[in-house]
Scaffold this motif. Structure first.
Motif, PDB file in Angstrom:
ATOM      1  N   GLN A   4      10.895  28.928 -12.463  1.00 33.52           N
ATOM      2  CA  GLN A   4      12.167  28.435 -11.741  1.00 33.52           C
ATOM      3  C   GLN A   4      12.117  26.998 -11.730  1.00 33.52           C
ATOM      4  O   GLN A   4      13.262  26.293 -11.788  1.00 33.52           O
ATOM      5  CB  GLN A   4      11.802  28.922 -10.245  1.00 33.52           C
ATOM      6  N   ALA A   5      11.039  26.099 -11.672  1.00 37.38           N
ATOM      7  CA  ALA A   5      10.844  24.773 -11.785  1.00 37.38           C
ATOM      8  C   ALA A   5      11.784  24.068 -12.931  1.00 37.38           C
ATOM      9  O   ALA A   5      12.338  23.134 -13.025  1.00 37.38           O
ATOM     10  CB  ALA A   5       9.710  24.221 -11.516  1.00 37.38           C
ATOM     11  N   VAL A   6      11.291  24.867 -14.057  1.00 36.40           N
ATOM     12  CA  VAL A   6      11.675  24.313 -15.392  1.00 36.40           C
ATOM     13  C   VAL A   6      13.266  24.515 -15.405  1.00 36.40           C
ATOM     14  O   VAL A   6      14.042  23.650 -16.036  1.00 36.40           O
ATOM     15  CB  VAL A   6      11.063  24.958 -16.527  1.00 36.40           C
ATOM     16  N   ALA A   7      13.947  25.466 -15.079  1.00 38.85           N
ATOM     17  CA  ALA A   7      15.346  25.949 -15.171  1.00 38.85           C
ATOM     18  C   ALA A   7      15.938  24.960 -14.191  1.00 38.85           C
ATOM     19  O   ALA A   7      17.061  24.202 -14.700  1.00 38.85           O
ATOM     20  CB  ALA A   7      15.429  27.263 -14.322  1.00 38.85           C
ATOM     21  N   ARG A   8      15.412  24.570 -12.958  1.00 37.23           N
ATOM     22  CA  ARG A   8      16.041  23.431 -12.030  1.00 37.23           C
ATOM     23  C   ARG A   8      15.812  22.122 -12.898  1.00 37.23           C
ATOM     24  O   ARG A   8      16.862  21.238 -12.789  1.00 37.23           O
ATOM     25  CB  ARG A   8      14.972  23.530 -10.831  1.00 37.23           C
ATOM     26  N   ALA A   9      14.741  21.899 -13.354  1.00 38.54           N
ATOM     27  CA  ALA A   9      14.598  20.535 -13.956  1.00 38.54           C
ATOM     28  C   ALA A   9      15.677  20.348 -15.352  1.00 38.54           C
ATOM     29  O   ALA A   9      16.341  19.264 -15.541  1.00 38.54           O
ATOM     30  CB  ALA A   9      13.228  20.252 -14.670  1.00 38.54           C
ATOM     31  N   GLY A  60       6.998  21.643 -11.220  1.00 38.48           N
ATOM     32  CA  GLY A  60       6.279  22.371 -12.159  1.00 38.48           C
ATOM     33  C   GLY A  60       4.915  21.597 -12.616  1.00 38.48           C
ATOM     34  O   GLY A  60       4.117  22.659 -13.093  1.00 38.48           O
ATOM     35  N   ALA A  61       4.905  20.270 -12.468  1.00 38.10           N
ATOM     36  CA  ALA A  61       3.660  20.086 -12.810  1.00 38.10           C
ATOM     37  C   ALA A  61       2.607  20.254 -11.882  1.00 38.10           C
ATOM     38  O   ALA A  61       1.238  20.607 -12.154  1.00 38.10           O
ATOM     39  CB  ALA A  61       3.718  18.380 -12.786  1.00 38.10           C
ATOM     40  N   LYS A  62       2.949  20.434 -10.489  1.00 38.42           N
ATOM     41  CA  LYS A  62       1.957  20.812  -9.523  1.00 38.42           C
ATOM     42  C   LYS A  62       1.547  22.533  -9.812  1.00 38.42           C
ATOM     43  O   LYS A  62       0.247  22.631  -9.759  1.00 38.42           O
ATOM     44  CB  LYS A  62       2.915  20.862  -8.115  1.00 38.42           C
ATOM     45  N   TYR A  63       2.273  23.225 -10.372  1.00 36.39           N
ATOM     46  CA  TYR A  63       2.195  24.588 -10.684  1.00 36.39           C
ATOM     47  C   TYR A  63       1.103  24.527 -11.870  1.00 36.39           C
ATOM     48  O   TYR A  63       0.096  25.331 -11.834  1.00 36.39           O
ATOM     49  CB  TYR A  63       3.086  25.645 -10.642  1.00 36.39           C
ATOM     50  N   ALA A  64       1.580  23.839 -12.832  1.00 38.66           N
ATOM     51  CA  ALA A  64       0.688  23.934 -13.982  1.00 38.66           C
ATOM     52  C   ALA A  64      -0.675  23.257 -13.923  1.00 38.66           C
ATOM     53  O   ALA A  64      -1.504  23.803 -14.329  1.00 38.66           O
ATOM     54  CB  ALA A  64       1.548  23.033 -15.113  1.00 38.66           C
ATOM     55  N   GLY A 109      -2.132  29.126 -20.724  1.00 46.91           N
ATOM     56  CA  GLY A 109      -1.238  28.060 -21.517  1.00 46.91           C
ATOM     57  C   GLY A 109      -0.012  28.763 -22.279  1.00 46.91           C
ATOM     58  O   GLY A 109       0.799  28.268 -21.969  1.00 46.91           O
ATOM     59  N   GLY A 110      -0.401  29.862 -22.957  1.00 47.77           N
ATOM     60  CA  GLY A 110       0.749  30.625 -23.435  1.00 47.77           C
ATOM     61  C   GLY A 110       1.969  31.060 -22.509  1.00 47.77           C
ATOM     62  O   GLY A 110       2.923  31.083 -22.717  1.00 47.77           O
ATOM     63  N   LEU A 111       1.293  31.755 -21.332  1.00 44.89           N
ATOM     64  CA  LEU A 111       2.065  32.178 -20.218  1.00 44.89           C
ATOM     65  C   LEU A 111       2.776  31.118 -19.637  1.00 44.89           C
ATOM     66  O   LEU A 111       4.108  31.442 -19.363  1.00 44.89           O
ATOM     67  CB  LEU A 111       1.225  32.852 -19.246  1.00 44.89           C
ATOM     68  N   GLY A 112       2.163  29.891 -19.623  1.00 37.29           N
ATOM     69  CA  GLY A 112       3.016  28.622 -18.835  1.00 37.29           C
ATOM     70  C   GLY A 112       3.984  28.312 -19.886  1.00 37.29           C
ATOM     71  O   GLY A 112       5.113  28.072 -19.498  1.00 37.29           O
ATOM     72  N   MET A 113       3.829  28.343 -21.303  1.00 35.91           N
ATOM     73  CA  MET A 113       5.022  28.032 -22.218  1.00 35.91           C
ATOM     74  C   MET A 113       6.072  29.139 -22.492  1.00 35.91           C
ATOM     75  O   MET A 113       7.281  28.595 -22.155  1.00 35.91           O
ATOM     76  CB  MET A 113       4.331  27.822 -23.653  1.00 35.91           C
ATOM     77  N   LEU A 114       5.442  30.524 -22.112  1.00 40.09           N
ATOM     78  CA  LEU A 114       6.660  31.451 -21.965  1.00 40.09           C
ATOM     79  C   LEU A 114       7.570  31.378 -20.506  1.00 40.09           C
ATOM     80  O   LEU A 114       8.841  31.501 -20.626  1.00 40.09           O
ATOM     81  CB  LEU A 114       5.644  32.892 -21.726  1.00 40.09           C
ATOM     82  N   GLN A 115       6.786  30.737 -19.390  1.00 42.08           N
ATOM     83  CA  GLN A 115       7.611  30.794 -18.268  1.00 42.08           C
ATOM     84  C   GLN A 115       8.634  29.443 -18.737  1.00 42.08           C
ATOM     85  O   GLN A 115       9.744  29.565 -18.136  1.00 42.08           O
ATOM     86  CB  GLN A 115       6.778  30.551 -17.149  1.00 42.08           C
TER      87      GLN A 115
END
Length: 622
Positions: free
Chosen positions: A216-221, A269-273, A328-334
């Motif tokens: 969600q954060a990436v889509a907003r960014a 996004g950085a906070k959750y990562a 890391g892969g799950l984060g990239m997928l999101q």
């Protein structure tokens, strides 16, 4: 990145030629699904599917490297047990060294293949998007900021690139390696495995709540990045207007607001990562401490050998890498899922599927004016309305005889420019027919309609490049004699004589090094060079002085001998000798005739002529 000295991965496909037209979708922050119900993950897998063979080979290399790592704790256990019992450990040590070196080599080859495939994925995505955007229908382009569309080709595609290759491989490798490690840990000791599994399960439940928030954060960014591009496109595209009106502060504030929005979304996004990274580290440390405590007690009681505890602890430490790979892969997928939604929105916008840039890379061919007589143009009860607005045309009917000049006049908003847009099929009429040479243009491909027509816009846009490139933009095979003729007709020959580089002179971005009149004459020369069947001139003399205006009128007179000319004119002095003048008002044909006829027959035309001091021409024209 070059590919000449690397192992050739199997089954690498050629670039996709591009998507086909689809139904439109609203822009904005992507929802959970794209493409009318297609899950984002399915859309992401679709981008990776053409590269499945090389990705599969890459995954096999990753698994082979992981397998070498999985075996190492067992070999280390054998070394420890051999040292404790006095047995020779030369063989296990050599095996351990071979496993370490082979694992490193496999990882290097896998990394190269994966990165090369990643670049090919993003190339295909960008080619598809560019192919689609260039063919977007004009109404779609009118409604959407160009800067946001560009951001989807550049930054969004990069996120999908990582997710569709590296992310998928990391998730698959992490999951399979963790499974293998769990099996071997169970072989060493089931009780310690249960302890480890309990700790990791608790952390996994927390991560399951966090990962969707990254998407969600990436889509907003990314939406905010598009807004930044749109703001810059507006301010840089109209830089002189911005500066002349002292609007730098307002434009800066608008861009700053989009930058701040992107910054805030990026921070989320950085906070959750960061939280994911912390939890993955905590999971390994907590599992290690739990195993050390329970295992130490088992060793003290004699139920477990020290070598087995050390091997198990090595597996716990080994889990750090596949867990990091999985997360890391799950984060990239999101991140990729957040970006793929924006890309899919572009792909669902309707395109002009009968205009393919790949089929005519060199522009429209020059027409031989001697082949056919100029065609008539007919408007037959044409109705049209822009979305959410009152009708722009309300039953327009008139005919332009072939090889004549017809002028469209009337107050602003009467529908003149809309008629030009319909003639070129930028828009489609709600009802009625438009014919060129007796053919309904709706039955012809857009490419064919536009091949027959040359259009000079009111703003007379000039492309960045040289004067020669602009002249040949739609007639690349024009001869030097043809170019010399249109330069003479538009009185650009004198300008070129003064320029040291002649046709090779750069005109700058949007033709800024040329005056308004020079840009207008260049646009007219470009249109005449095509030798069209129909020539559309939208206020083509607005920026010309009296001398050049007269020269252009002569050029139009000559053009009318080999094509049908339709002009939009606010300066009636340029059209008083036209064979037909059509007076428009509120989307209707109010009157038509020659200048002399309309002066006495139509009050609106008389008023327009009087305001420009042309009523005295009645006696000479009638």
């Amino acid at each position: 990145m070059t590919t000449t000295h690397a192992p050739a991965p199997p089954g690498e496909p050629a670039p996709d030629p591009g998507p086909s037209a689809a139904k439109p979708a609203a822009f904005g922050t992507p929802g959970p699904d794209t493409e009318h119900g297609t899950p984002p993950l399915r859309a992401l897998l679709r981008e990776a599917r053409p590269h499945r063979m090389v990705l599969g080979a890459t995954l096999l290399l990753v698994l082979a490297a992981s397998a070498s790592g999985l075996i190492q704790p067992l070999v280390a256990q054998e070394v420890l047990q051999g040292l404790g019992s006095g047995r020779s450990v030369g063989g296990p040590i050599v095996l351990l060294a071979v496993l370490v070196v082979s694992g490193a080599l496999l990882t290097g080859i896998q990394s190269w293949w994966q990165r090369r495939t990643s670049e090919r994925v993003v190339r295909t995505i960008r080619q598809d998007l560019v192919h689609h955007l260039i063919r977007l229908r004009v109404p779609e382009l009118d409604r959407r900021p160009p800067g946001d569309l560009v951001a989807r080709v550049t930054s969004d595609s990069a996120l999908v690139q990582n997710a569709a290759t590296e992310g998928l491989v990391m998730v698959t490798n992490g999951a399979l390696t963790i499974t293998g490690a769990v099996v071997l840990m169970g072989v060493v000791h089931l009780g310690l495995l249960a302890v480890t599994f309990g700790v990791l399960l608790a952390v996994g439940l927390v991560l399951g709540l966090i990962l969707p928030r990254i998407r969600q954060a990436v889509a907003r960014a990314q939406t905010s990045v598009g807004a930044i591009g749109a703001a810059l496109d507006t301010s840089l595209g109209a830089a002189r207007t911005v500066k002349a009106n002292g609007a730098e502060g307002r434009e800066t504030a608008r861009a700053d607001a989009a930058i701040q929005e992107a910054y805030e979304a990026g921070l989320v996004g950085a906070k959750y990562a960061a939280l994911v990274q912390v939890l993955s580290g905590v999971a390994i440390q907590a599992a290690f401490l739990a195993v050390l405590g329970v295992g130490g007690a088992l060793v003290a009681s004699g139920e477990l050998q020290a070598a087995a505890l050390i091997a198990f602890l090595l597996y716990v430490f080994y889990l750090a890498s596949p867990i990091a790979s999985l997360l890391g892969g799950l984060g990239m997928l999101q991140q990729g899922l957040g970006a793929i939604g924006r890309i899919e929105q572009v792909k669902t916008l309707p395109v002009e599927d009968d205009v393919d840039p790949a089929e005519s890379p060199d522009g429209a061919p020059i027409r031989d004016g001697a082949e056919l007589p100029p065609p008539p143009v007919e408007f037959d009860n044409v109705h049209f309305a822009y979305p959410d607005r009152d009708p722009a045309l309300r039953g327009i009917t008139f005919t332009v005889a072939g090889g004549t000049r017809t002028a469209l006049v009337g107050l602003s908003g009467a529908g003149k420019t809309t008629m030009f847009a319909l003639l070129q099929r930028f828009h489609e009429p709600k009802s009625g027919r438009i014919r060129i040479g007796g053919q309904d243009i709706a039955s012809l491909p857009r490419a064919e309609v536009r091949r027959r027509i040359a259009y000079v816009e009111q703003e007379s846009p000039v492309m960045a490049g040289t004067i020669g490139e602009n002249l040949r933009y739609a007639a690349t095979d024009a001869s030097d004699e043809d170019i010399a003729e249109v330069l003479r007709l538009t009185r650009l020959d004198g300008l070129l004589d003064r320029l040291p580089d002649g046709l090779g002179t750069e005109v700058g971005n949007r033709g800024v090094t040329l005056s308004g009149g020079e840009r207008q004459r260049l646009a007219i020369a470009r249109a005449l060079l095509r030798k069209p069947e129909v020539l559309l001139l939208d206020e083509a003399t607005a920026q010309l002085d009296a001398s050049n205006e007269q020269a252009l009128r002569e050029a139009v007179d000559q053009a009318a001998r080999r094509c049908t000319v339709i002009l939009i004119a606010h300066r009636l002095s340029t059209v008083t000798d036209a064979e037909q003048i059509v007076v428009l008002e509120s989307g209707l044909v109010r009157a038509s005739g020659t200048h002399g006829e309309l002066i006495g027959a139509d009050s609106l035309y008389h008023e327009l002529a009087a305001s420009q001091m042309l009523t005295s021409t009645v006696s000479g024209s009638a």
